[in-house]
Design a protein around this motif. Structure first.
Motif, mmCIF file in Angstrom:
data_model
loop_
_atom_site.group_PDB
_atom_site.id
_atom_site.type_symbol
_atom_site.label_atom_id
_atom_site.label_comp_id
_atom_site.label_asym_id
_atom_site.label_seq_id
_atom_site.Cartn_x
_atom_site.Cartn_y
_atom_site.Cartn_z
ATOM 1 N N VAL A 364 0.858 -1.184 0.000
ATOM 2 C CA VAL A 364 0.000 0.000 0.000
ATOM 3 C C VAL A 364 0.893 1.231 0.000
ATOM 4 O O VAL A 364 1.634 1.467 0.953
ATOM 5 C CB VAL A 364 -0.943 0.030 1.220
ATOM 6 N N ALA A 365 0.833 1.986 -1.082
ATOM 7 C CA ALA A 365 1.592 3.232 -1.195
ATOM 8 C C ALA A 365 3.079 3.004 -0.954
ATOM 9 O O ALA A 365 3.754 3.816 -0.315
ATOM 10 C CB ALA A 365 1.046 4.287 -0.230
ATOM 11 N N GLY A 366 3.610 1.879 -1.428
ATOM 12 C CA GLY A 366 5.024 1.615 -1.321
ATOM 13 C C GLY A 366 5.486 1.037 -0.008
ATOM 14 O O GLY A 366 6.692 0.875 0.199
ATOM 15 N N GLU A 367 4.590 0.695 0.888
ATOM 16 C CA GLU A 367 4.975 0.104 2.164
ATOM 17 C C GLU A 367 4.106 -1.109 2.458
ATOM 18 O O GLU A 367 3.089 -1.338 1.799
ATOM 19 C CB GLU A 367 4.859 1.126 3.301
ATOM 20 N N GLY A 369 1.374 -3.107 3.838
ATOM 21 C CA GLY A 369 0.070 -2.745 4.370
ATOM 22 C C GLY A 369 -0.214 -3.424 5.692
ATOM 23 O O GLY A 369 0.166 -4.577 5.923
ATOM 24 N N LEU A 370 -0.893 -2.716 6.577
ATOM 25 C CA LEU A 370 -1.289 -3.238 7.883
ATOM 26 C C LEU A 370 -2.805 -3.330 7.938
ATOM 27 O O LEU A 370 -3.511 -2.529 7.316
ATOM 28 C CB LEU A 370 -0.760 -2.339 8.996
ATOM 29 N N VAL A 406 -4.094 -0.782 5.174
ATOM 30 C CA VAL A 406 -3.849 0.653 5.080
ATOM 31 C C VAL A 406 -2.361 0.926 5.227
ATOM 32 O O VAL A 406 -1.602 0.128 5.785
ATOM 33 C CB VAL A 406 -4.640 1.419 6.170
ATOM 34 N N ALA A 407 -1.968 2.084 4.717
ATOM 35 C CA ALA A 407 -0.626 2.591 4.956
ATOM 36 C C ALA A 407 -0.617 3.326 6.291
ATOM 37 O O ALA A 407 -1.661 3.724 6.814
ATOM 38 C CB ALA A 407 -0.196 3.516 3.824
ATOM 39 N N THR A 408 0.556 3.529 6.841
ATOM 40 C CA THR A 408 0.651 4.119 8.175
ATOM 41 C C THR A 408 0.592 5.639 8.163
ATOM 42 O O THR A 408 0.455 6.258 9.218
ATOM 43 C CB THR A 408 1.964 3.675 8.846
ATOM 44 N N THR A 409 0.719 6.254 6.985
ATOM 45 C CA THR A 409 0.745 7.708 6.914
ATOM 46 C C THR A 409 -0.559 8.244 6.357
ATOM 47 O O THR A 409 -1.319 7.537 5.702
ATOM 48 C CB THR A 409 1.911 8.177 6.028
ATOM 49 N N ARG A 410 -0.843 9.509 6.638
ATOM 50 C CA ARG A 410 -1.987 10.169 6.026
ATOM 51 C C ARG A 410 -1.580 10.742 4.673
ATOM 52 O O ARG A 410 -0.407 11.023 4.439
ATOM 53 C CB ARG A 410 -2.493 11.279 6.941
#
Length: 859
Positions: A364-367, A369-370, A406-410
């Motif tokens: 997710v968005a390069g990281e 996903g959690l 989800v990714a961890t950042t907004r």
């Protein structure tokens, strides 16, 4: 004369299926209101033959070969044992015995006999020594058809059928059905591999077969391939005629000579649980101490980037005849493959608690996903709006749980992995159809089929593994259930990464949020798995070295939900022991709990402080039981409380509250975007440039591929001609364009004479003469001059029919109705107009005659 050279072990080998009739790889489903029986399609939306279908038909053929070579019917001849060795045992069948692989050990483990294990025996099933993969169009064909939807639609067609009443011999009322068929002439390619022998689920790689064993396997597969004549649905009624070819065996003649005189040895023996090897210790060799020397503080991490080549089925629940796979790859599924590559050092690190293999989740968005926190919810009355109920007053909102990662950042980025559903069946050998007897019937797999990469991490204590250990993890992996045929192939790229440094700001934290990013199993005082949240608090207090009463769970207030738990159930199978593991209860991934850090009882009024190093250690190593399999992973964030404190941790936990902002709402990924299927490589063999197939001039295909695409393009044009003819005939203006003004004055009996002229269109002079006699005013006063001229032009001028069909221009249309501008499209279209001119005229005239007659009858 020397024996023929056998096929190698551990090398993917190719096979080729040439379909000499229409074929139907059925799914068992239909499309309401349209098609009753659909064909099975792959990720490129093209028909293919699943590996289970190919394996089943190939096995049946090899069983016929084995019975013939053995010359007896007791079901336990030497060649029939080799069939079991090659394709595995069938424990569910009660009609015949099931033998373990090998001649020196029977089902009970006794030596010196070949007593088969009867149904209901405790003998474990025998794994197959050959892995067969699905048969698909070659990559070059798939790429060409992907770029030309107009031609791709011609790969299949709809065939009508009826059910005949056995008593009356007539069509049964209400039983008209439509079946989708793949076209004749298809050439499908697949791979198979001799995997060798190995203990079921053992950590060691499969042992290669010796030359004699490989020779028996090769001869059996080759002889069986010659008996594969039909495949797919309705294969006993004309569908699915085929030939199975093994290009790896150039000259099969020596194998027939070898089979005439061969005396097959017993298949290699494989124990269900082979004893561990006992090392030989001499005075010159000192045993390596176990476990490893005390590791230095810190971790080494390898990040795995996993691309699925096939759908993957792992860690799912079974509901009746449905197996529900997970939307990620559990760490327990990755662990055996990792240990095989890390060797004894990795196994020792795991048993010592110094190795962790995390779950593989979608990128997710390069990281990595959690799992979506369970405090997140989608507002039912506002599609697209997602809120964090821990940071938002949700008392007036009705929400529902959301899935995904989800990714961890907004801003919020959410991905829901793609899951595909596949239906299979187990065919009863006697009935030759799926039945519920003997464990057969129809069953469904829901497998992970995402095109996005999956990301996992392997973490090991620093200094335990040799330098460069991460490089050994890259390559091709086979994971999950049913991995010998349709599922489980993946490509792994491993990269060393540095562990995240401790977060110094956590020292001033007064309120923390614990986010479970994987399932967690905790044991109570009786050592039983429990889902009691109090066990989590006790474990956190112990691992973070806080006073026993320092953590106080925060209750929900002001419409904010500070904690949300869910219970999960972990079930697994011990493959090496061939026994199910106990069911374990625990806390589900995504659970959220908030704690205040207080002085507690007996704290002397001093609020304890978190140790950032201990927090980093806990987030890396996990908490609870079976941490080596990826369970017990968590993330700790600090948020301001009533008494202040700092904010530190994933922004999706600490700051995200609502997606009301337009920018965040636009970036909230509801589902995984559909990506184009893989496969744009060039095919080997005789090559010529291809144009008009959606490919560039540099793309090359084999001669067989060129012939297949040309045949499909011709069928696509025929289908388009028929569609346009119906459209023209349904319009009164269209009828006048075809026959000319005044056609209503011509008697139907005279118009019907056109049917006698249509078969002679190839002879241009004869056609003109026949048309002149038909429309001669001195003989046929009912034929207006305009009708005669129009019909003569239509039947003799090649370009007239295409104008009447509304099909003008340098090239043919695509499926969307636009002109296809691929290279050489104009040349290909001109050739097809010349080739299909006679068919186009016949189709248009016959369709218009039928419509004209109906119009007259309606009046």
């Amino acid at each position: 004369m020397s024996d023929p050279a056998p096929l190698p072990t551990g090398t993917p080998l190719s096979y080729r299926l040439v379909l000499t009739s229409d074929w139907h790889p059925g799914t068992g489903t239909g499309r309401p209101g349209g098609i009753d029986q659909l064909v099975n399609r792959d990720v490129d939306d093209l028909p293919y033959l699943p590996a289970k279908t190919v394996t089943g038909v190939w096995r049946d053929a090899c069983e016929i070969v084995a019975r013939t070579l053995d010359g007896d019917g007791d079901g336990d001849g030497p060649w029939q044992r080799w069939v079991t060795f090659v394709f595995g045992s069938q424990p569910a069948l009660s009609a015949g015995p099931t033998t373990t692989r090998g001649a020196d050990r029977d089902a009970a483990g006794a030596t010196g006999g070949q007593t088969p294990s009867q149904p209901g025996s405790t003998a474990p099933p025998v794994a197959a020594a050959v892995s067969i993969r699905a048969a698909r169009y070659r990559d070059g064909v798939r790429a060409a058809l992907a770029g030309d939807p107009f031609v791709r639609e011609a790969v299949t067609f709809v065939k009508p059928g009826v059910r005949v009443d056995l008593d009356t011999g007539r069509a049964t009322p209400g039983m008209l059905r439509f079946s989708e068929q793949a076209r004749v002439g298809s050439v499908l390619h697949g791979t198979f591999e001799l995997t060798g022998t190995g203990s079921p689920g053992g950590l060691a790689a499969a042992a290669p077969l010796d030359e004699n064993a490989r020779r028996c396997v090769t001869a059996l597969l080759l002889a069986g391939s010659r008996l594969v004549e039909q495949i797919g649905g309705k294969r006993r009624r004309g569908n699915g005629r085929c030939t199975l070819e093994l290009p790896s065996i150039i000259d099969p003649a020596p194998w027939w000579d070898w089979l005439e005189t061969a005396s097959p040895p017993p298949p290699p023996a494989v124990d269900a649980a082979p004893p561990a090897a006992t090392p030989t210790v001499t005075s010159a060799v000192t045993p390596t101490p176990w476990p490893h020397p005390t590791p230095v503080p810190g971790w080494e991490i390898a990040r795995l980037r996993i691309t699925l080549d096939d759908p993957l089925l792992a860690g799912g629940r079974q509901l009746g005849n449905q197996v529900m796979g997970r939307d990620h790859i559990p760490g327990s599924t990755l662990l055996p493959g990792a240990l095989r590559r890390l060797g004894p050092a990795g196994q020792a690190a795991l048993l010592a608690g110094h190795l962790v293999v995390t779950d593989a989740t979608v990128d997710v968005a390069g990281e990595r996903g959690l799992p979506v926190p369970r405090t997140f919810g989608a507002v039912k009355t506002e599609p697209g709006r997602i809120i964090n109920r821990a940071n938002t007053d949700a008392r007036t909102l009705e929400t529902r749980k959301i899935d995904g990662y989800v990714a961890t950042t907004r801003p919020l980025r959410r991905v829901k992995p793609t899951l595909s559903v596949h239906t299979h069946n187990s065919v009863n050998d006697t009935m030759q159809r799926p039945t519920t007897d003997e464990g057969g019937g129809v069953y469904t797999y829901r497998a992970l089929a995402t095109k996005r990469p999956l990301v996992a991490e392997i973490r090991v204590r620093a200094g335990l593994l040799p330098a460069g250990w991460a490089e050994d993890l890259s390559g091709s992996w086979v994971l999950g259930r049913s991995r010998k045929d349709d599922y489980g192939r993946a490509t792994v790229i491993a990269t060393p990464v540095s562990p995240p440094p401790p977060r110094a700001r956590l020292v001033d934290a007064r309120r923390i949020v614990v986010w479970l990013v994987s399932d967690m199993i905790m044991l109570d005082e009786r050592l039983r798995p429990s889902s009691d949240p109090a066990l989590l608090r006790e474990a956190l207090t112990r691992e973070l070295r806080l006073p026993a009463t320092a953590l106080k769970q925060v209750g929900s207030a002001d419409g904010r939900r500070s904690h949300t738990f869910a219970v999960t159930r972990t079930e697994s199978w011990h493959t090496r022991w061939c026994r199910p593991r106990p069911t374990l209860l625990g806390l589900a991934a995504g659970s959220i709990v908030t704690y205040d850090i207080t002085a507690g009882d007996g704290g002397g009024g001093t609020t304890p402080r978190l140790d950032p190093t201990l927090v980093a250690e806990l987030e890396t190593g996990g908490l609870g039981e079976r941490r080596g399999e990826g369970l017990g992973q968590l993330c700790i964030a600090a948020v301001p409380g009533p008494s202040g404190g700092v904010e530190d941790g994933p922004e999706v936990i600490t700051r995200f509250a609502d997606t009301q902002e337009p920018a965040e709402k636009a970036l909230a990924a509801r589902t995984e975007p559909r990506e184009a299927g893989a496969g744009a490589g060039a095919a080997p063999g005789t090559t010529i440039p291809v144009g008009g197939a959606g490919t560039a001039d540099t793309d090359i295909l084999s001669a067989d591929d060129i012939a297949l695409i040309a045949a499909l393009r011709t069928e696509a044009w025929r289908a388009e001609i028929a569609r346009r003819a119906v459209k023209v005939a349904s319009d009164s203006d269209g009828l006048r364009r075809v026959f000319g003004d005044g056609v209503d004055k011509v008697p139907p009996s005279q118009l019907a004479q056109l049917r006698d002229i249509l078969p002679r269109l190839a002879d241009r002079a004869a056609t003109e003469s026949l048309v002149d006699r038909l429309v001669d005013p001195s003989r046929r006063r009912s034929w207006p001059d305009g009708v005669g001229r129009q019909l003569k032009a239509l039947l003799t001028r090649p370009g007239q029919v295409w104008e009447a069909l509304g099909w003008v221009g340098p090239a043919g249309p695509t499926a969307g109705g636009q002109t296809h501008e691929a290279p050489h499209a104009a040349t290909i279209a001109a050739n097809l107009r010349t080739e299909l001119w006679q068919e186009a005229v016949q189709t248009l005239v016959l369709t218009c005659l039928t419509a004209h007659r109906r119009n007259r009858e309606a009046k």
